[in-house]
Write a protein that holds these residues in place. Sequence first.
Motif, mmCIF file in Angstrom:
data_model
loop_
_atom_site.group_PDB
_atom_site.id
_atom_site.type_symbol
_atom_site.label_atom_id
_atom_site.label_comp_id
_atom_site.label_asym_id
_atom_site.label_seq_id
_atom_site.Cartn_x
_atom_site.Cartn_y
_atom_site.Cartn_z
ATOM 1 N N ALA A 171 -45.007 -16.846 35.435
ATOM 2 C CA ALA A 171 -44.282 -15.571 35.328
ATOM 3 C C ALA A 171 -44.821 -14.777 34.139
ATOM 4 O O ALA A 171 -44.909 -15.316 33.029
ATOM 5 C CB ALA A 171 -42.795 -15.825 35.164
ATOM 6 N N PRO A 172 -45.174 -13.499 34.338
ATOM 7 C CA PRO A 172 -45.772 -12.704 33.255
ATOM 8 C C PRO A 172 -44.724 -12.185 32.276
ATOM 9 O O PRO A 172 -43.631 -11.785 32.658
ATOM 10 C CB PRO A 172 -46.435 -11.542 34.001
ATOM 11 N N MET A 173 -45.087 -12.204 31.002
ATOM 12 C CA MET A 173 -44.201 -11.698 29.961
ATOM 13 C C MET A 173 -44.492 -10.220 29.699
ATOM 14 O O MET A 173 -45.595 -9.738 29.929
ATOM 15 C CB MET A 173 -44.374 -12.504 28.674
ATOM 16 N N ARG A 174 -43.487 -9.513 29.181
ATOM 17 C CA ARG A 174 -43.672 -8.116 28.793
ATOM 18 C C ARG A 174 -42.585 -7.731 27.789
ATOM 19 O O ARG A 174 -41.532 -8.367 27.723
ATOM 20 C CB ARG A 174 -43.592 -7.182 30.004
ATOM 21 N N GLY A 175 -42.856 -6.696 27.006
ATOM 22 C CA GLY A 175 -41.847 -6.148 26.114
ATOM 23 C C GLY A 175 -42.084 -6.373 24.642
ATOM 24 O O GLY A 175 -41.423 -5.756 23.811
ATOM 25 N N PHE A 176 -42.983 -7.294 24.254
ATOM 26 C CA PHE A 176 -43.239 -7.575 22.848
ATOM 27 C C PHE A 176 -43.668 -6.290 22.127
ATOM 28 O O PHE A 176 -44.441 -5.508 22.659
ATOM 29 C CB PHE A 176 -44.343 -8.631 22.744
#
Length: 290
Positions: A171-176
């Motif tokens: 699952a790809p992360m995002r938002g950092f």
Amino acid sequence: MNQQIKSLLERRVQQCVSDTTDTCEKIERKKKSLMERNGEIIKARATGKVIDQIENEDYSNIYYLAHFQYLIKQHKRYYIEEEVEKRKASFYKSSLMADDEVIEKVDLQVPELELLTDDFRDAETRAPYRYDRRKAVQYAERWWNDYNPAYMKFTDDCTNYISQCLRAGGAPMRGFPNRSSGWWYNNNNWSYSWSVAHALNLYLATSKTGLRAVEVQDPRELQLGDVICYDFEGDGRFNHNTIVTGKDAYGYPLVNAHTYNSRMRYWAYEDSSAYTPNIKYKFYTIIDDD
């Protein structure tokens, strides 16, 4: 702590597994739930691991982890359910006076999320991906009763564990680096949705890019690697998450979880000390971004 008291603890834990009185209310709830599903506990095993001891003259309080293993038969199918429970045993001159589960309260307050929208900030997360359910479940099985040193360990670790499982599945992360946005973990910093149950529920319900999910109404629609969110009090604040790692003979989910570490546990949590008649669930199936 001498070997005599260690042996006494283990005998007490084993007695609780096989007891048919109300002194083992949790086990009775489990048996009742299984009976309603045409299942039964064929064999049970339990061990105790001491983690702390407090002495005061003739009195002593022993804190220990009780590891329960149940061989369950449902129709012609067998599977092993496991769970670890923190308990406190009180002694007076080596005589056992009380033996109770330790219930730890968790602060559920979390700032409202400012979820990212599908704009240029998320361009790097738009690359197609497929969620690898096998790898997510393998991770869930490897770490159900242990803690990956690559991540922080939380007192209330359920959502951190689920996030790690999702990440292991690709699952790809995002938002950092905005903690109230997206879903991410980076150099011992993380988003609220990574570690807080209510925040992950909100994220899965609203995310339009990166890690995404669709809510379904019937738990039997869930696949391995999917997520269940729990609102034990039914007050709208979700306080627990699990990951689907198996199915029972009727196609209902069996789940793994942290905080009260467990594996292959029946999804409804009817035997949990946190269960109330007002409980609400959210069922999320992870979707691919093709």
